[in-house]
Scaffold this active site. Structure first.
Site, PDB file in Angstrom:
ATOM      1  N   HIS A 253      -6.847   1.346  -6.947  1.00 58.15           N
ATOM      2  CA  HIS A 253      -7.218   0.468  -5.677  1.00 58.15           C
ATOM      3  C   HIS A 253      -7.857  -0.670  -6.182  1.00 58.15           C
ATOM      4  CE1 HIS A 253      -7.598  -0.464  -1.813  1.00 58.15           C
ATOM      5  NE2 HIS A 253      -8.245   0.314  -1.245  1.00 58.15           N
TER       6      HIS A 253
ATOM      7  N   ASP B 163     -16.497   8.369  -2.514  1.00 60.10           N
ATOM      8  CA  ASP B 163     -15.388   8.461  -1.758  1.00 60.10           C
ATOM      9  C   ASP B 163     -14.997   9.665  -1.035  1.00 60.10           C
ATOM     10  OD1 ASP B 163     -13.270   6.628  -0.614  1.00 60.10           O
ATOM     11  OD2 ASP B 163     -11.794   7.326  -2.516  1.00 60.10           O
TER      12      ASP B 163
ATOM     13  N   ARG C 263     -14.205  -6.995   1.627  1.00 62.15           N
ATOM     14  CA  ARG C 263     -12.528  -6.950   1.385  1.00 62.15           C
ATOM     15  C   ARG C 263     -11.990  -8.100   1.724  1.00 62.15           C
ATOM     16  NH1 ARG C 263     -10.419  -2.029   1.214  1.00 62.15           N
ATOM     17  NH2 ARG C 263      -8.471  -3.417   0.713  1.00 62.15           N
TER      18      ARG C 263
ATOM     19  N   GLN D 283      -9.991  -3.245  -3.742  1.00 62.71           N
ATOM     20  CA  GLN D 283     -11.296  -2.562  -3.395  1.00 62.71           C
ATOM     21  C   GLN D 283     -12.430  -2.901  -4.312  1.00 62.71           C
ATOM     22  OE1 GLN D 283     -12.496  -0.976  -0.489  1.00 62.71           O
ATOM     23  NE2 GLN D 283     -14.359  -1.251  -1.498  1.00 62.71           N
TER      24      GLN D 283
ATOM     25  N   CYS E  12     -16.116   3.127   0.168  1.00 68.38           N
ATOM     26  CA  CYS E  12     -15.206   2.354   0.488  1.00 68.38           C
ATOM     27  C   CYS E  12     -14.540   2.518   1.932  1.00 68.38           C
ATOM     28  CB  CYS E  12     -13.957   2.371  -0.650  1.00 68.38           C
ATOM     29  SG  CYS E  12     -13.065   3.650  -0.420  1.00 68.38           S
TER      30      CYS E  12
ATOM     31  N   ARG F 276       0.776  -0.961  -0.290  1.00 70.28           N
ATOM     32  CA  ARG F 276       0.030   0.001  -0.238  1.00 70.28           C
ATOM     33  C   ARG F 276       0.751   1.335   0.093  1.00 70.28           C
ATOM     34  NH1 ARG F 276      -5.330   0.580   1.761  1.00 70.28           N
ATOM     35  NH2 ARG F 276      -5.886   2.812   2.559  1.00 70.28           N
TER      36      ARG F 276
END
Length: 352
Positions: free
Chosen positions: A166, A261, A328, A169, A301, A139
């Site tokens: 991402h 988001d 997830r 996700q 998310c 990450r």
């Protein structure tokens, strides 16, 4: 004593066999789909049947482990290095618990734990981790770091988030929507917010699964131009539709799924006041939902701020955010199993 020892060994082997026989390892399904050894940096690199296969394995693991209570040590004896330049809740917990649940050993690493790119080059770190672990999830701030890790490593690299994409996700989002609607094909997703890494990953995946996309971003916050150009070609190739607007209600019009988001990502805190001002009118409310399709749902998310979506929508029965967060775990597990094994799902193939 000798007989007792042999009896114990036989009993232990019997228990291990009974555990192992509960799962099957064989050639991948969906025809020629084989993801073993593949890195996962962006969904741009994956074909429709490959994305479908990951979702199928994820749904299978969720069914067998969560609902059937089975023990599937598919990753026994394997380890994953988890590199986190940014803090995380869902990515870290889902990967750590998921890898452990499958019998493997996760190693959590922050910039204070390793020398990545500071006292040791990324090239050297990639080669060292290749000899010590079976998989790396990173990450990071800069996507180029992932590309360098992937270039130098001899083991697969998973993008746990970068400034461009991402993708893990989006796997959770897709599984959540498939569970809710029964199929993805023909759905229309409305993205209302910043042109960020989540949106980029949606743009690289939705057309391949027959999903339309309507995008509303404030002026100056549009998605990356190169990614937009690539997405336009993908939507045309797969016969799906992508439209871009500056008004949230235009994007929401007739859409099945409303998505937003954070407006202020990690690293953008200094611009918070300006961003919140620029995004005025972009909060998702029941007024937004009033122009959506009658079966509308909501995704986010997380973590969520109230200026992005009000409580009435966020905590409504139409909100799928907490199922999305749980998925997830199942989708990162499915992805890791696909990359490290030849696991064959037992449930029927998903209708996507």
């Amino acid at each position: 004593m000798f007989t007792l020892r042999n009896t114990f060994r036989y009993s232990l082997k019997t228990v291990q066999y009974k555990q192992l026989k509960n799962f099957r390892v064989g050639r991948g399904c969906l025809g020629s789909v084989n993801l073993k050894g593949r890195s996962f940096l962006t969904l741009k690199d994956f074909k429709p049947d490959e994305i479908s296969h990951i979702l199928w394995v994820s749904a299978d693991l969720k069914h067998r482990i969560k609902h059937q209570g089975e023990y599937l040590p598919l990753l026994q004896g394997k380890s994953i290095a988890m590199i986190f330049e940014k803090r995380s809740t869902r990515t870290r917990i889902s990967t750590e618990t998921g890898f452990s649940l499958l019998g493997g050993h996760p190693c959590f690493l922050t910039p204070q734990d390793i020398h990545l790119g500071i006292n040791e080059s990324t090239k050297d770190t990639a080669r060292v981790l290749s000899g010590l672990t079976d998989l790396v999830l990173a990450r990071v701030y800069n996507h180029s770091l992932l590309e360098e890790l992937e270039k130098e490593a001899s083991i697969p690299i998973i993008n746990g988030l970068s400034e461009l994409y991402h993708p893990i996700q989006i796997l959770a989002d897709l599984l959540t929507l498939n569970e809710h609607y029964g199929s993805l094909k023909g759905l229309t997703v409305a993205w209302i917010g910043d042109g960020n890494n989540i949106l980029h990953s949606l743009m690289m995946s939705l057309p391949k699964l027959g999903v339309n996309l309507r995008i509303a971003t404030p002026k100056g916050y549009e998605p990356d131009a190169t990614i937009t150009w690539e997405a336009q070609h993908l939507f045309k190739q797969f016969g799906t539709d992508m439209q871009m607007f500056s008004e949230p209600l235009e994007a929401a019009q007739g859409s099945n799924v409303l998505v937003t988001d954070t407006w202020v990502s990690m690293g953008q805190e200094e611009d918070k006041k300006k961003r919140i001002k620029d995004f005025q009118g972009y909060q998702i409310t029941m007024q937004t939902a009033s122009v959506a399709a009658s079966d509308w749902t909501f995704l986010h998310c997380l973590p969520r701020k109230s200026e992005e979506v009000n409580d009435e929508v966020f905590y409504s029965p139409r909100s799928l955010v907490f199922t999305e967060a749980e998925n997830r775990k199942w989708t990162i597990m499915g992805l890791m199993v696909c990359i490290l094994t030849d696991y064959r799902p037992q449930i029927p193939q998903l209708k996507l």
